[in-house]
Scaffold this motif. Sequence first.
Motif, PDB file in Angstrom:
ATOM      1  N   LYS A 322       0.947  -1.078  -0.092  1.00 44.84           N
ATOM      2  CA  LYS A 322      -0.082  -0.173   0.115  1.00 44.84           C
ATOM      3  C   LYS A 322       0.780   1.198   0.098  1.00 44.84           C
ATOM      4  O   LYS A 322       0.514   2.307  -0.661  1.00 44.84           O
ATOM      5  N   ALA A 323       1.859   1.214   0.792  1.00 44.16           N
ATOM      6  CA  ALA A 323       2.769   2.462   0.925  1.00 44.16           C
ATOM      7  C   ALA A 323       3.327   2.667  -0.402  1.00 44.16           C
ATOM      8  O   ALA A 323       3.751   3.728  -1.033  1.00 44.16           O
ATOM      9  N   GLY A 324       3.863   1.503  -1.294  1.00 39.40           N
ATOM     10  CA  GLY A 324       4.475   1.643  -2.544  1.00 39.40           C
ATOM     11  C   GLY A 324       3.674   2.281  -3.480  1.00 39.40           C
ATOM     12  O   GLY A 324       3.731   3.076  -4.206  1.00 39.40           O
ATOM     13  N   ARG A 325       2.290   1.794  -3.503  1.00 37.82           N
ATOM     14  CA  ARG A 325       1.245   2.487  -4.425  1.00 37.82           C
ATOM     15  C   ARG A 325       1.061   3.879  -3.937  1.00 37.82           C
ATOM     16  O   ARG A 325       0.864   4.891  -4.913  1.00 37.82           O
ATOM     17  N   TYR A 378      -0.616   3.059 -15.201  1.00 40.50           N
ATOM     18  CA  TYR A 378      -0.697   2.373 -13.763  1.00 40.50           C
ATOM     19  C   TYR A 378      -1.845   2.916 -13.024  1.00 40.50           C
ATOM     20  O   TYR A 378      -2.307   2.281 -12.144  1.00 40.50           O
ATOM     21  N   LEU A 379      -1.775   4.084 -12.816  1.00 42.86           N
ATOM     22  CA  LEU A 379      -2.845   4.975 -12.257  1.00 42.86           C
ATOM     23  C   LEU A 379      -4.333   4.616 -12.436  1.00 42.86           C
ATOM     24  O   LEU A 379      -4.900   4.459 -11.621  1.00 42.86           O
ATOM     25  N   ALA A 383      -6.445   2.436  -9.938  1.00 43.37           N
ATOM     26  CA  ALA A 383      -7.751   3.247  -9.433  1.00 43.37           C
ATOM     27  C   ALA A 383      -8.906   2.108  -9.901  1.00 43.37           C
ATOM     28  O   ALA A 383      -9.694   2.013  -9.042  1.00 43.37           O
ATOM     29  N   ALA A 384      -8.847   1.371 -11.011  1.00 42.09           N
ATOM     30  CA  ALA A 384      -9.957   0.486 -11.332  1.00 42.09           C
ATOM     31  C   ALA A 384      -9.809  -0.577 -10.125  1.00 42.09           C
ATOM     32  O   ALA A 384     -10.872  -1.289  -9.870  1.00 42.09           O
ATOM     33  N   THR A 385      -8.813  -1.319  -9.947  1.00 40.90           N
ATOM     34  CA  THR A 385      -8.665  -2.246  -8.949  1.00 40.90           C
ATOM     35  C   THR A 385      -8.951  -2.175  -7.522  1.00 40.90           C
ATOM     36  O   THR A 385      -9.439  -2.597  -6.890  1.00 40.90           O
ATOM     37  N   SER A 386      -8.599  -0.868  -7.097  1.00 35.65           N
ATOM     38  CA  SER A 386      -8.842  -0.473  -5.637  1.00 35.65           C
ATOM     39  C   SER A 386     -10.166   0.082  -5.525  1.00 35.65           C
ATOM     40  O   SER A 386     -10.547   0.065  -4.576  1.00 35.65           O
ATOM     41  N   SER A 387     -10.907   0.439  -6.777  1.00 38.51           N
ATOM     42  CA  SER A 387     -12.444   1.013  -6.643  1.00 38.51           C
ATOM     43  C   SER A 387     -13.372  -0.126  -6.049  1.00 38.51           C
ATOM     44  O   SER A 387     -13.287  -1.225  -6.371  1.00 38.51           O
ATOM     45  N   ALA A 393     -18.958   4.396  -6.283  1.00 41.25           N
ATOM     46  CA  ALA A 393     -17.566   4.378  -6.247  1.00 41.25           C
ATOM     47  C   ALA A 393     -16.579   4.397  -7.186  1.00 41.25           C
ATOM     48  O   ALA A 393     -15.714   5.026  -7.554  1.00 41.25           O
ATOM     49  N   LYS A 394     -17.320   3.775  -8.399  1.00 36.81           N
ATOM     50  CA  LYS A 394     -16.599   3.665  -9.699  1.00 36.81           C
ATOM     51  C   LYS A 394     -16.435   5.033 -10.353  1.00 36.81           C
ATOM     52  O   LYS A 394     -15.691   5.755 -11.027  1.00 36.81           O
TER      53      LYS A 394
END
Length: 610
Positions: A322-325, A378-379, A383-387, A393-394
């Motif tokens: 999480k810190a890396g992201r 990447y962003l 965003a799609a993976t974390s949503s 939310a999407k």
Amino acid sequence: MISEDKIAEIRDRSPIAEVIGNYVALKKSGSSLKGLCPFHNEKTPSFYVHPSRGFYHCFGCKASGDIFSFLMHVEGKTFPEVARDLAEQTGVELPVYDPQREAEHQRNKKQSERLVSMMEQATEFYCAQLLEHPDGGIARTELEDRGISEEFSRKFRLGYAPHGWDSLVRFLERAGASPADAEAVGLIVPRRSGRGHYDRFRHRLMFPIADVHGKVVAFSGRALAPAPSMKEHDEPPAKYLNSPENQLYHKGEVLYGLHAGRVEIRREDASVLCEGNFDLVALHQAGFENSIAPMGTAFTEAHARLLKRFAQKVVLLFDGDKAGRKAVREAYTVVSKAGLDAHVVTLPQGADPDSFLREHGAEALRIRIVSAPTIIEYLIDDAATSSESNPHAKAESIAKLGPILAKVESPIERGLYVERVARKFGITDVSLVRRELRRGLGRRTDRSMPDRDAVQQSIATPVSELQLKLISLLIDQPSLVHHEGVDKLPKLLTSTDLQAIFDSILRMVDRQGSLTPTALLDELTDNQLRPWLEAKLAVQEHGLDEARQILDDGLPLLERKNIEQELPRLQQRIVEARRVGDDALAAGLTREFVELTRSAHKLKSNTKQR
């Protein structure tokens, strides 16, 4: 401002082959030297250095210049910095224009040199302790467990800070060092009660941090397992302890590994940005010598500006957590503002570059680096993976991407990114995605992009090989500009660019008796044949006698070829004059035709006699 005379003196006193030889393995090749280019990646040498001309040229990437431009590119320094460094190395005295500022500069310089010398002493002390101190084995074991070889431990000058409170203090006292200076660079700390100092770094694996010029300006100490002789502490020490900022060290401006990797960064035209000390050393050991790392801080705008002096592309290689992201998201603003071409490598959850290399090997990491997506891709994916999966939310996640996509200048790239957003979020109607992105942005309407298709590039007139050959002889042997028959050459040259080169050579030889490659190129900035000239200046092909013989044969041959090309055009004009009834013009052109024909025959006969 440094005068041209002083610049010339510095250039004359600085052997370019010796200086470049510190960065490139050079081998003799005729009158030049050649080696692998430090500015791009190649397997066959195409980088040439011409010592007598003080000039270099790469036939691969077309980089060329003199000793100043070489050091500016490879070291990332400005021209005044390079000039001052070379002046000091060669004993050239630069004039003083502001005595007060110069005196202040000299004071600061002497103090910096004294502090750098102390940091060097401390580095040597820690290196010795790693091998000699009874507890140095704990640090060596840590290195072995991490897979760091003795070779790379020596290369990065890793060391050990003993756990005693005053080991370094006593060493510096014996060396006659000033406690005030040692305190100023953060090596020692004043005692809270009583007089004296104690060591800042105790029982730690030491990483010396060098600036872009290779001078040690700080240390980073990694905590180790307790030594048997140490007393137990209630609280474990901080994992890492770094030098405080000081006159030499500003953490937002120094990148660990940049000096060691600067040549490889130039050659690859890319850098790999990681986060940790061990990550950096492990990456270099695995062959990724273009790796660098910020120290004790996040990646800053100053870091980005410094890095851009060496390469346009940067690959972010942060921890897979999480810190890396979060670090990637924070780095986006920095790299976009600096104009860096950023890509992102995704590591497995919980992995860092060091552990990934030990588990999967260098080739697996290389594949990820080569195929790394852009930071915007990447962003979007992150965003799609974390949503969350619900529509609200999407929509919010898509809206937050609006400001990011708005910074993309190319409308084609921007359109492709919008399609990627739709695809990754599973939305078939791209217009809805655009609307949501605008909601998160407040879309700019003042952006205007140049129509690149409308940009017309001038096409250079083809130049005959013979004309190029004759000018190249004058570059090899400038004294031949006044050789018999050369005065006819300007009229025989059919290329205005080649005529301009000849004129510049003639002026320079008349003015100073020789050619200065960089000055010659400066006069011909917009010349279409400048790339050819740069390559020619790097390699000398002909000696004086050979060049004179080729000129004697080539000048009449060029004159004859020009006549032979003119005769058909003249013949056509004669036919046209007769067709319109202009007998006088036809007669005059005929006489000219006959004279030129005789001249061509005479030149041809003279050539055969030679």
